[in-house]
Design a protein around this motif. Structure first.
Motif, short mmCIF file in Angstrom:
data_model
loop_
_atom_site.label_atom_id
_atom_site.label_comp_id
_atom_site.label_asym_id
_atom_site.label_seq_id
_atom_site.Cartn_x
_atom_site.Cartn_y
_atom_site.Cartn_z
N ALA A 97 0.83 -1.22 0.00
CA ALA A 97 0.00 0.00 0.00
C ALA A 97 0.86 1.26 0.00
O ALA A 97 1.90 1.32 0.66
N ASP A 98 0.41 2.27 -0.75
CA ASP A 98 1.04 3.59 -0.72
C ASP A 98 0.41 4.36 0.45
O ASP A 98 -0.78 4.68 0.41
N PRO A 99 1.20 4.67 1.52
CA PRO A 99 0.61 5.26 2.73
C PRO A 99 -0.05 6.63 2.50
O PRO A 99 -0.83 7.08 3.33
N ALA A 100 0.27 7.25 1.38
CA ALA A 100 -0.41 8.53 1.08
C ALA A 100 -1.86 8.28 0.71
O ALA A 100 -2.70 9.16 0.82
N LYS A 101 -2.15 7.06 0.26
CA LYS A 101 -3.49 6.76 -0.25
C LYS A 101 -4.24 5.70 0.54
O LYS A 101 -5.46 5.71 0.63
N GLN A 102 -3.49 4.76 1.08
CA GLN A 102 -4.14 3.59 1.66
C GLN A 102 -3.44 3.20 2.95
O GLN A 102 -2.22 3.03 2.95
N ARG A 103 -4.22 3.06 4.04
CA ARG A 103 -3.58 2.64 5.30
C ARG A 103 -4.40 1.57 5.99
O ARG A 103 -5.63 1.62 5.97
N PHE A 104 -3.69 0.64 6.59
CA PHE A 104 -4.33 -0.45 7.34
C PHE A 104 -3.78 -0.42 8.77
O PHE A 104 -2.59 -0.24 8.95
N TRP A 105 -4.66 -0.62 9.73
CA TRP A 105 -4.19 -0.64 11.11
C TRP A 105 -4.74 -1.86 11.85
O TRP A 105 -5.88 -2.29 11.59
N ALA A 106 -3.94 -2.34 12.80
CA ALA A 106 -4.46 -3.26 13.80
C ALA A 106 -4.94 -2.39 14.96
O ALA A 106 -4.35 -1.35 15.25
N ILE A 107 -6.03 -2.80 15.61
CA ILE A 107 -6.56 -2.05 16.76
C ILE A 107 -6.22 -2.84 18.03
O ILE A 107 -6.58 -4.02 18.13
N ALA A 133 -9.26 0.39 8.23
CA ALA A 133 -8.50 0.82 7.05
C ALA A 133 -9.10 2.07 6.43
O ALA A 133 -10.30 2.35 6.57
N LEU A 134 -8.25 2.82 5.76
CA LEU A 134 -8.69 3.89 4.87
C LEU A 134 -8.20 3.53 3.48
O LEU A 134 -7.00 3.29 3.29
N ASN A 135 -9.12 3.48 2.54
CA ASN A 135 -8.77 3.14 1.17
C ASN A 135 -9.00 4.33 0.27
O ASN A 135 -10.14 4.66 -0.06
#
Ligand SMILES: CC(C)(COP(=O)(O)OP(=O)(O)OC[C@H]1O[C@@H](n2cnc3c(N)ncnc32)[C@H](O)[C@@H]1OP(=O)(O)O)[C@@H](O)C(=O)NCCC(=O)NCCS
Length: 334
Positions: A73-83, A94-96
């Protein structure tokens, strides 16, 4: 091949009541988290509000998703997190970003022990901060099944506004489900972080307690069988055609507007007794009128009881007149 996907399974109080907020931490997803995803996404209860159905998720599928999607993923566009909360991994979100400065949000609290504790709401708060402050997003949207009441309350409480319904847009377990579209704009999020001290402000479920306090003082709430959840829902539906007024940072007035595309309705015009006869209701109604007209409205209706001289005087001063029409009502015993 089936891809992992986290969406909409967590809880806030069904009534939308204010709950003490747990501490959650968002961190990058690591390979060590993948076995949890396999367990969660294979659980029919966890998957009930997710687009992906449970069953068939394997560690290999999760590893492939982690390698091809998360790591790539390109962090400027897409981010995934564990909570995490209390050091326990309880879910993911996630933000896609699929359009410039816009992203879609998805979340799953997979550990059912943490449902109904406000973890989803707390995680979303942090995601919104990252999305608007670090990723410079203009708009964050999501979709949620209409039978996912807890999800809807959580999104409402974080300032998401309803934008529409895609009727029977998803077939889940043999039933066609209505899918709600919700979104929050950068301006709306900023106004929640730092509401103005004086003057016109936005109102929405994120300040439900303040709004209800004004309505209660003005004897406009609760109407028969109305509860916090229905008030929260109505505010989220109409936030963009509503307005509030603050004096010394305290909410003292509201006016809400709704419309069907042509005809608008004014509801809950209320000004705290200490602040009356200073033109606040006039300003609030004018603000709502402007928003409704911008939305295409060509006529605004309202209902006022016969004995309410103050309100009648207000509306007449603003150009409203009585119509020759009877008011009809039907009540449902639900
Ligand atoms: C009705 C209500 C919203 C008016 O709020 P407000 O901020 O005092 O209204 P404004 O100051 O903007 O008044 C505008 C005009 O309305 C008229 N008006 C308002 N209150 C009035 C009163 N008590 N007596 C006579 N006229 C009145 C006047 O023409 C006034 O202009 P003026 O002050 O220059 O004479 C407020 O009294 C209220 O919250 N009432 C309880 C809730 C309610 O009944 N809401 C309406 C539901 S339909």
């Amino acid at each position: 091949m089936k891809k992992a996907c986290g969406l909409f399974a967590f809880g806030v109080n069904q009534k939308g009541e204010a709950m003490s907020q747990p501490q959650v931490r968002l961190r990058p997803i690591s390979e060590k988290d993948l076995p949890n995803f396999v367990v969660w996404f294979n659980d029919p209860e966890v998957a009930q509000f997710m687009k992906r159905e449970s069953g068939g998720f394997t560690l290999e599928i999760e590893q492939e998703w982690f390698r091809d999607t998360v790591c790539a993923a390109d962090p400027a566009k897409q981010r995934f997190w564990a909570i995490d909360t209390d050091g326990v991994h309880i879910g993911s979100c996630a933000l896609n970003g699929d359009k410039p400065n816009q992203a879609a949000f998805g979340i799953c609290i997979g550990d059912k022990n943490y449902w109904g504790k406000g973890c989803g709401k707390a995680a979303l708060q942090e995601v919104l901060r990252i999305g608007f402050q670090e990723m410079n997003l203009h708009r964050i949207r999501l979709t949620v099944f209409t039978n996912n009441q807890r999800g809807m309350r959580c999104y409402e409480a974080n300032g998401f506004r309803y934008e529409g319904i895609d009727a029977q847009a998803f077939l889940k377990r043999g039933v066609w489900i209505d899918v709600l579209r919700m979104a929050i704009l950068r301006d709306e999020w900023e106004a929640i972080q730092a509401p103005p001290q004086q003057g016109l402000c936005q109102i929405g479920p994120e300040i439900l307690d303040e709004v209800l306090a004004v309505w209660k003082t003005c004897e406009l709430w609760p109407h028969a069988r109305e509860d916090r959840a229905s008030a929260s829902h109505a505010l989220a539906m109409n936030a963009r055609t509503s307005a509030g007024w603050r004096v010394d940072s305290k909410l003292v007035g509201t006016a809400t507007g709704a419309h069907d595309g042509f005809r608008g309705w004014l509801y809950r015009v209320a000004v705290h007794p200490d602040q009356r006869r200073q033109g606040l209701a006039t300003k609030l109604v004018s603000a709502v009128e402007e928003r409704l007209v911008q939305a295409g409205v060509r006529q605004i209706n309202l209902m006022v009881v016969q004995a309410n001289d103050e309100a009648q005087a207000l509306y007449k001063s603003l150009g409203y007149s009585f119509m020759e029409a009877g008011l009809m009502r039907k009540r449902f015993n639900i």
